[in-house]
Structures are given as C-alpha cells and as structure tokens.
Scaffold this motif. Sequence first.
Motif, PDB file in Angstrom:
ATOM      1  N   TYR A  70       0.772  -1.070   0.121  1.00 33.12           N
ATOM      2  CA  TYR A  70       0.030  -0.094  -0.125  1.00 33.12           C
ATOM      3  C   TYR A  70       1.034   1.218  -0.113  1.00 33.12           C
ATOM      4  O   TYR A  70       0.317   2.332  -0.419  1.00 33.12           O
ATOM      5  N   THR A  71       2.027   1.275   0.462  1.00 30.43           N
ATOM      6  CA  THR A  71       2.993   2.350   0.577  1.00 30.43           C
ATOM      7  C   THR A  71       3.433   2.635  -0.704  1.00 30.43           C
ATOM      8  O   THR A  71       3.954   3.731  -0.977  1.00 30.43           O
ATOM      9  N   GLN A  72       3.414   2.080  -1.859  1.00 34.57           N
ATOM     10  CA  GLN A  72       3.716   2.152  -3.260  1.00 34.57           C
ATOM     11  C   GLN A  72       2.606   2.561  -3.921  1.00 34.57           C
ATOM     12  O   GLN A  72       2.741   2.849  -5.221  1.00 34.57           O
ATOM     13  N   ILE A  73       1.456   2.441  -3.594  1.00 32.85           N
ATOM     14  CA  ILE A  73       0.298   2.927  -4.384  1.00 32.85           C
ATOM     15  C   ILE A  73      -0.310   4.218  -4.070  1.00 32.85           C
ATOM     16  O   ILE A  73      -0.518   4.732  -2.894  1.00 32.85           O
ATOM     17  N   GLY A  74      -0.073   5.417  -5.074  1.00 30.56           N
ATOM     18  CA  GLY A  74      -0.407   6.685  -4.887  1.00 30.56           C
ATOM     19  C   GLY A  74      -1.798   6.876  -4.682  1.00 30.56           C
ATOM     20  O   GLY A  74      -2.149   7.804  -4.013  1.00 30.56           O
ATOM     21  N   ASN A  75      -2.606   6.241  -5.792  1.00 32.90           N
ATOM     22  CA  ASN A  75      -3.976   6.668  -5.827  1.00 32.90           C
ATOM     23  C   ASN A  75      -4.673   5.407  -6.509  1.00 32.90           C
ATOM     24  O   ASN A  75      -3.891   4.447  -6.915  1.00 32.90           O
ATOM     25  N   ALA A  76      -5.898   5.084  -6.323  1.00 33.83           N
ATOM     26  CA  ALA A  76      -6.532   4.197  -6.775  1.00 33.83           C
ATOM     27  C   ALA A  76      -7.899   4.891  -7.462  1.00 33.83           C
ATOM     28  O   ALA A  76      -8.579   5.482  -6.909  1.00 33.83           O
ATOM     29  N   GLN A  77      -8.496   4.010  -8.416  1.00 31.66           N
ATOM     30  CA  GLN A  77      -9.547   4.701  -9.191  1.00 31.66           C
ATOM     31  C   GLN A  77     -10.438   3.491  -9.636  1.00 31.66           C
ATOM     32  O   GLN A  77     -10.207   2.411 -10.369  1.00 31.66           O
ATOM     33  N   LEU A  78     -11.686   3.824  -9.137  1.00 34.83           N
ATOM     34  CA  LEU A  78     -12.877   2.583  -9.406  1.00 34.83           C
ATOM     35  C   LEU A  78     -13.540   2.998 -10.728  1.00 34.83           C
ATOM     36  O   LEU A  78     -14.347   3.941 -10.742  1.00 34.83           O
ATOM     37  N   ASP A  79     -13.633   2.253 -11.788  1.00 31.22           N
ATOM     38  CA  ASP A  79     -14.856   2.410 -12.778  1.00 31.22           C
ATOM     39  C   ASP A  79     -15.949   1.217 -12.598  1.00 31.22           C
ATOM     40  O   ASP A  79     -15.692   0.033 -12.757  1.00 31.22           O
ATOM     41  N   LEU A  80     -16.823   1.797 -12.097  1.00 38.64           N
ATOM     42  CA  LEU A  80     -18.098   1.108 -11.628  1.00 38.64           C
ATOM     43  C   LEU A  80     -19.135   0.855 -12.588  1.00 38.64           C
ATOM     44  O   LEU A  80     -19.391   2.046 -13.358  1.00 38.64           O
ATOM     45  N   ARG A  81     -19.454  -0.371 -13.004  1.00 31.05           N
ATOM     46  CA  ARG A  81     -20.395  -0.512 -14.125  1.00 31.05           C
ATOM     47  C   ARG A  81     -21.600  -1.017 -13.674  1.00 31.05           C
ATOM     48  O   ARG A  81     -21.997  -1.243 -12.557  1.00 31.05           O
ATOM     49  N   LYS A  82     -22.821  -1.062 -14.584  1.00 30.95           N
ATOM     50  CA  LYS A  82     -24.014  -1.600 -14.215  1.00 30.95           C
ATOM     51  C   LYS A  82     -23.936  -2.989 -13.464  1.00 30.95           C
ATOM     52  O   LYS A  82     -23.292  -3.909 -13.894  1.00 30.95           O
ATOM     53  N   GLY A  83     -24.814  -3.192 -12.553  1.00 32.65           N
ATOM     54  CA  GLY A  83     -24.770  -4.673 -11.886  1.00 32.65           C
ATOM     55  C   GLY A  83     -23.901  -4.680 -10.867  1.00 32.65           C
ATOM     56  O   GLY A  83     -23.653  -5.757 -10.021  1.00 32.65           O
ATOM     57  N   GLY A  84     -22.956  -3.828 -10.488  1.00 35.93           N
ATOM     58  CA  GLY A  84     -22.077  -3.551  -9.384  1.00 35.93           C
ATOM     59  C   GLY A  84     -20.741  -4.289  -9.651  1.00 35.93           C
ATOM     60  O   GLY A  84     -19.768  -4.038  -8.871  1.00 35.93           O
ATOM     61  N   THR A  85     -20.420  -4.653 -10.988  1.00 36.10           N
ATOM     62  CA  THR A  85     -19.157  -5.007 -11.328  1.00 36.10           C
ATOM     63  C   THR A  85     -18.412  -3.679 -11.576  1.00 36.10           C
ATOM     64  O   THR A  85     -18.849  -2.592 -12.032  1.00 36.10           O
ATOM     65  N   GLY A  86     -16.980  -3.817 -11.624  1.00 35.35           N
ATOM     66  CA  GLY A  86     -16.157  -2.703 -11.692  1.00 35.35           C
ATOM     67  C   GLY A  86     -14.533  -3.109 -11.832  1.00 35.35           C
ATOM     68  O   GLY A  86     -14.231  -4.232 -11.546  1.00 35.35           O
ATOM     69  N   THR A  87     -14.026  -2.121 -12.341  1.00 30.26           N
ATOM     70  CA  THR A  87     -12.313  -2.250 -12.251  1.00 30.26           C
ATOM     71  C   THR A  87     -11.865  -1.215 -11.415  1.00 30.26           C
ATOM     72  O   THR A  87     -12.159  -0.150 -11.191  1.00 30.26           O
ATOM     73  N   LEU A  88     -10.866  -1.831 -10.526  1.00 26.30           N
ATOM     74  CA  LEU A  88     -10.122  -0.941  -9.528  1.00 26.30           C
ATOM     75  C   LEU A  88      -8.538  -0.916  -9.807  1.00 26.30           C
ATOM     76  O   LEU A  88      -7.972  -1.874  -9.671  1.00 26.30           O
ATOM     77  N   ALA A  89      -8.362   0.167 -10.405  1.00 24.25           N
ATOM     78  CA  ALA A  89      -6.829   0.381 -11.007  1.00 24.25           C
ATOM     79  C   ALA A  89      -5.940   1.315  -9.852  1.00 24.25           C
ATOM     80  O   ALA A  89      -6.374   2.138  -8.898  1.00 24.25           O
TER      81      ALA A  89
END
Length: 214
Positions: free
Chosen positions: A123-142
Amino acid sequence: MSHDDFKVEPIRGLPERLPEGEHILWQGSPLPGRLAREAMGLHWIAGYFVLLIIWRVGVSSTQFPLSVALGHAIPFVVIGLVSCGMIYGLATIQARSAVYTLTNKRVAMRIGAALTMTLNLPYTQIGNAQLDLRKGGTGTLAFELIGDVRLSYAMTWPHIRPWRMAHTQPALRCIPDAANVARIFAEAAETRVAEPKVERLDADTTGGTAVAAE
C-alpha cells in the motif's frame, strides 16, 4: 492425469505463506463474460460480424431470392461465431488463472495463463486508486503506482487499466461487488499508511540510543 498448475501454492493466489501480522481481507477473480467484453472487445467483434452479415445479405438480395441471400451469409456467421468463441475462451482462461488478493498490507495479483506471475503491491507504493463502476455492481479498481515501480503493459494485460502504457496501472479487472472491494482497499491502505514507522538513529553524545517514530 489431471495436473494443478497452482498446487504448490501454500495459500491460493499467493506464492508463500503470509508473514506474521498479515492476513487476507478479500480474494476474488475477474468475471469471464465481463472480461471478454470490457478488456477484449467481444461486443465490438460481434457487432462487426453482424454488420458484415447484414451487408452480405443486402448485396446478395439484389440479385438472388432472400432465401439464397441468407445462405450467402453463412460463412460470415460461422467465422463470427468461431472468433467470438475464441475471445470468450481466452477471457475464461485468463479469469480462471487470475486470483486477486487484498491483505492488510498489500495488493497481491496472481495473473497469467501461459506465464504465471504474482505482483506484490504494498500500500505504501500505491499513490492513488480509481474505481470504474459498471452496471450490476461489477467494476475495475486500478492502482497508480509511485516511485520507481514500472510494470510491462504486455506482460500484465489484461489485468491493467486500458491505454495507460507509459505508466502501467495494474488493476483488479471486472470484479463483482466492486464498490465493496474498493471500500476494503481504502480502509486497509489508510490504516497501513498511517502506521508509525520506527527507525533507529545514531547514538547520541551521552552514549545512549535515540529512536524516532514517524
């Protein structure tokens, strides 16, 4: 004889047992159907062949009866079904071979079908996270990495944020209940980053040892 490529894993999705003080908060994998559509463009490929079929029938119907014109489109139907089937099959293989893990200290990603590797992202090497939330509750966390961490776009595809080639962002692609996973990540990362770090300093002039907490 059946063979499990991951039978040497002491814990599913992890190359070794967790050290003392670390525990799993969540584990999951991509949904094959979503991965096929969002990462591999299945819907675009299917749409392309649908247009080809309509075009072929339309052109043939100007010279032949409709029943004959429909027959002329059969090769396009077969090629389209085979192509879409191959894409869905590849997505299924990628999804089944991938295991995403969130612990209280890091993000671990076991990815790859032919060439398997595990990414460990503290976690100390992750500066930011972005969630692409889609219909139905699925998504991508980058995850946007900081420091000198560099990952190969080709080696980590499709488990990355699309079109971020200069600075590859690994991602938990097409996961169910993505909002809840993002919440678990945010809480764990905030807790981990906020933990005090103790460093030993040089001995002071009195001969004692100074300790500083950050």
